[in-house]
Structures are given as structure tokens and as C-alpha cells.
Design a protein around this motif. Structure first.
Motif, short mmCIF file in Angstrom:
data_model
loop_
_atom_site.label_atom_id
_atom_site.label_comp_id
_atom_site.label_asym_id
_atom_site.label_seq_id
_atom_site.Cartn_x
_atom_site.Cartn_y
_atom_site.Cartn_z
N GLY A 148 0.13 12.10 -11.82
CA GLY A 148 1.09 10.99 -11.78
C GLY A 148 2.42 11.46 -11.24
N ALA A 149 3.42 10.58 -11.26
CA ALA A 149 3.47 9.28 -11.92
C ALA A 149 3.20 8.15 -10.91
CB ALA A 149 4.85 9.06 -12.54
N TYR A 150 2.91 6.95 -11.46
CA TYR A 150 2.72 5.77 -10.62
C TYR A 150 3.92 5.58 -9.68
CZ TYR A 150 -1.21 3.57 -13.17
OH TYR A 150 -2.43 3.26 -13.70
N LYS A 151 3.64 5.20 -8.45
CA LYS A 151 4.65 4.85 -7.44
C LYS A 151 5.66 5.98 -7.23
CE LYS A 151 4.44 1.82 -5.47
NZ LYS A 151 3.59 1.61 -4.24
N SER A 152 5.17 7.20 -7.28
CA SER A 152 6.04 8.36 -7.07
C SER A 152 5.57 9.26 -5.95
CB SER A 152 6.15 9.18 -8.37
OG SER A 152 6.75 8.43 -9.40
N GLY A 153 4.46 8.90 -5.30
CA GLY A 153 3.96 9.71 -4.21
C GLY A 153 2.59 10.30 -4.44
N THR A 154 1.87 9.81 -5.46
CA THR A 154 0.54 10.38 -5.73
C THR A 154 -0.44 10.07 -4.60
OG1 THR A 154 -0.13 8.43 -7.03
CG2 THR A 154 0.85 10.28 -8.23
N THR A 155 -0.36 8.88 -4.02
CA THR A 155 -1.26 8.54 -2.92
C THR A 155 -0.96 9.42 -1.72
OG1 THR A 155 -1.49 6.25 -3.66
CG2 THR A 155 -2.06 6.72 -1.37
N ALA A 156 0.30 9.65 -1.45
CA ALA A 156 0.67 10.53 -0.33
C ALA A 156 0.13 11.94 -0.56
CB ALA A 156 2.19 10.56 -0.16
N LEU A 157 0.32 12.48 -1.75
CA LEU A 157 -0.19 13.82 -2.03
C LEU A 157 -1.71 13.87 -1.89
CD1 LEU A 157 1.90 15.19 -5.05
CD2 LEU A 157 2.17 15.64 -2.61
N TYR A 158 -2.39 12.85 -2.40
CA TYR A 158 -3.85 12.79 -2.27
C TYR A 158 -4.25 12.86 -0.79
CZ TYR A 158 -8.53 10.63 -2.25
OH TYR A 158 -9.85 10.36 -2.03
N ARG A 159 -3.59 12.07 0.04
CA ARG A 159 -3.93 12.05 1.47
C ARG A 159 -3.60 13.38 2.14
NH1 ARG A 159 -3.64 6.54 3.18
NH2 ARG A 159 -4.90 5.36 1.69
N TYR A 160 -2.45 13.97 1.77
CA TYR A 160 -2.06 15.22 2.40
C TYR A 160 -2.98 16.37 2.00
CZ TYR A 160 2.25 12.64 3.41
OH TYR A 160 3.16 11.71 3.85
N PHE A 161 -3.34 16.43 0.73
CA PHE A 161 -4.30 17.45 0.29
C PHE A 161 -5.65 17.24 0.99
CE2 PHE A 161 -1.76 18.13 -3.73
CZ PHE A 161 -1.54 19.49 -3.52
#
Length: 303
Positions: free
Chosen positions: A14-27
Motif C-alpha cells: 500500500g497505500a491506496y492511491k499512493s503509487g502502488t499501481t505504478a510500482l507494480y507496472r515498473y517492477f
């Protein structure tokens, strides 16, 4: 109880709306990293449960429809692992959940944890815009929505609606620091991802044990919030262009679809008055958090 090999060596919690989707895509771009095909499995938060949240749109939302709640189904997410050096998944519900930390420690006691945090008032406003963007939040009165939160929680609306509670990071991270060695917890800030993404990703790649010289493509920023410029036009564009592109399962097509969808959004900013009021709510939690993670966060209070 350990899940054994070929399961996550790190989790983005987490946290929600803090960049988790971006990190997922970058990893996921890194050739030495395997990310679960489903972002937000929510397994450690919802194991054994049947998600039945009942806020507007909750029945059709991924949390109700796609969350993985059985161990067998969770393990199947990692069936395609080959020779990757690091294995991960990203579920921001883990930071917010009162039970996830204990379950993660039980199943994956040696796992590395990554939490990305955003200035709480800004995060709450982005969370609000996310719900407006998706047509689930009908009110455009941010503080009115903020003040109605407890009634929504009591009515069993999904965690995505808990915009106030999500920002209490100290309370949430404390559960992890109480169970895991501090060396297993990496806390980063959304502002660093925005201002120095290369430096942050190099540090995170080093943390999970993969090649730090790999360069990530930062040209696409996923999952941005905003208010539709014209909801009808955006709806038509999503049906005719965005959804067919995303349905292909191709990452490039998915990003094209998101870019088209984001074109039809405008992004208002939280007002100074709103931010000041909300910062006071989070003040004590922020002061405790900065001691916990040993980082000066005074600018979060004074901004």
C-alpha cells in the motif's frame, strides 16, 4: 506456516492511491522480477472470506469479483514463474487491513515489504476523485463525502470508500513493525516517485535483489484520478476503445486504453482550506509516523 518456494519474496502493501499501481507496472517491466498476473489479489486480507461489499458499484468492482480468497487459487498466481530472481504482488488493502500483517507473517515470515505513502490530505482527495471518475461517487463535495465516511463504513461499503481512514499510516504500519524485523520493511514516499523515480527504483531493485542497472520506462503514469470532462463522451470512448484494448490482456494496449481514458479527465486540486482542515486530523499520526520511519514529514503538516 510457510507457503514454500515459488511464492512472493516481496509484497507491495500500500497505500491506496499512493503509487502502488505504478510500482507494480515498473517492477513488471524488469526481466528478473515476476509479478502476479492479478494486481490486488487481496489474499492476505480476505483469506477464507466472501467479499460482499455493498456500496455503489461494489458488486461489480474488482474487490468483490476478483479477490483471491483460497490458498490454492493464490498459489496458482505463481504457476508461470521461471527463472526470475524476485517474485512479488501488490495489494494496497494489505496496509489497511487489520488482519493482513498477521497472515503475511504466518505464511511468509521472511518476505520483504514495500509501503509507498502519500501526503494524507492529497491522497484522500485523489481517492475521492478516483470514485468520482468511475461514476460511483455522485457528490462533488469533498468535505461532505469526508464527513459521511463512518456511515459508509458501518453500511459495509468497500475499503476504497474509507478515504479518511486510509491516511492513518502510523496505525497501519505499526502492525507490520510489531511483527517483522525493520530490515524487512521498506517505506518510500510518493513524492520521491514523482521527483526522482530512477533513484527510487534503483534503490527498490537493490532491496529486492535484482539488477539495479535496468532502466524503467516512466512514460506512462497509470491509474490517474480526475473528474470526467463529459461523462457521456468518456463513457462512449471507454466502451468503444478503452475496454476492447484492455480486454486483450496486452500491457501496451492496456496503457493505450488508459491514456485514452485519462484524456477525457480534468484534475482539480484540493483547496488550501480543505488541506489545512484535513492536515489537522492527521497531525498526530504524521508525527508518530515520522518517528517510526525516521524521516522528517513536517512538510506534510505545514503544506
Amino acid at each position: 506456516m510457510s507457503l514454500g518456494k515459488n511464492l512472493p519474496s516481496f509484497l507491495i502493501i500500500g497505500a491506496y492511491k499512493s503509487g502502488t499501481t505504478a510500482l507494480y507496472r515498473y517492477f513488471d517491466q524488469h526481466p528478473e522480477v515476476y509479478m502476479s498476473p492479478l494486481k490486488e489479489t487481496n489474499f492476505f486480507a480476505l483469506e477464507g472470506a466472501t467479499p460482499s461489499y455493498c456500496g455503489p458499484g461494489d458488486a461489480k468492482a474488482p474487490t468483490n469479483r476478483l479477490s483471491i480468497t483460497s490458498l490454492d487459487a493464490y498459489q496458482a498466481q505463481f504457476d508461470d514463474i521461471s527463472d526470475e530472481r524476485a517474485i512479488g504482488e501488490a495489494s494496497p488493502m494489505y496496509l489497511y487491513s487489520s488482519t493482513a500483517a498477521e497472515r503475511i507473517h504466518s505464511y511468509l515470515p521472511q518476505v520483504k515489504l514495500i509501503a509507498i505513502l502519500r501526503q494524507p490530505a492529497t491522497r484522500a482527495f485523489s481517492n475521492f476523485l478516483h470514485l468520482v471518475r468511475d461514476g460511483r461517487e455522485k457528490s462533488h463535495n469533498f468535505l461532505g463525502v469526508w464527513n459521511r465516511e463512518q456511515k459508509r463504513i458501518d453500511a459495509h461499503w468497500a475499503p476504497i470508500w474509507h478515504i479518511r481512514q486510509h491516511g492513518l499510516y502510523y496505525q497501519q504500519l505499526r502492525r507490520y513493525f510489531d511483527r517483522f524485523d525493520a530490515a524487512q520493511i521498506k517505506v518510500v514516499l510518493h513524492e520521491d516517485l514523482v521527483e526522482q523515480p530512477d533513484t527510487m527504483l534503483k534503490d527498490l531493485f537493490d532491496y529486492i535483489g535484482v539488477d539495479t542497472t535496468f532502466h524503467v520506462d516512466f512514460s506512462h503514469r497509470p491509474n490517474q484520478s480526475g473528474i470526467p470532462k463529459n461523462r457521456i463522451v468518456r463513457g462512449v470512448a471507454r466502451r468503444l476503445l478503452v475496454m476492447p484494448l484492455q480486454a486483450t490482456g496486452n500491457q501496451t494496449f492496456t496503457e493505450w486504453g488508459e491514456s485514452i481514458s485519462q484524456y477525457f479527465l480534468y484534475r482539480p486540486e484540493i483547496t488550501a482550506e480543505q488541506k489545512h482542515e484535513i492536515n489537522q486530523f492527521y497531525r498526530d499520526d504524521i508525527l508518530q509516523l515520522q518517528s517510526l520511519i525516521d524521516r522528517d514529514l513536517s512538510h506534510w503538516i505545514d503544506c
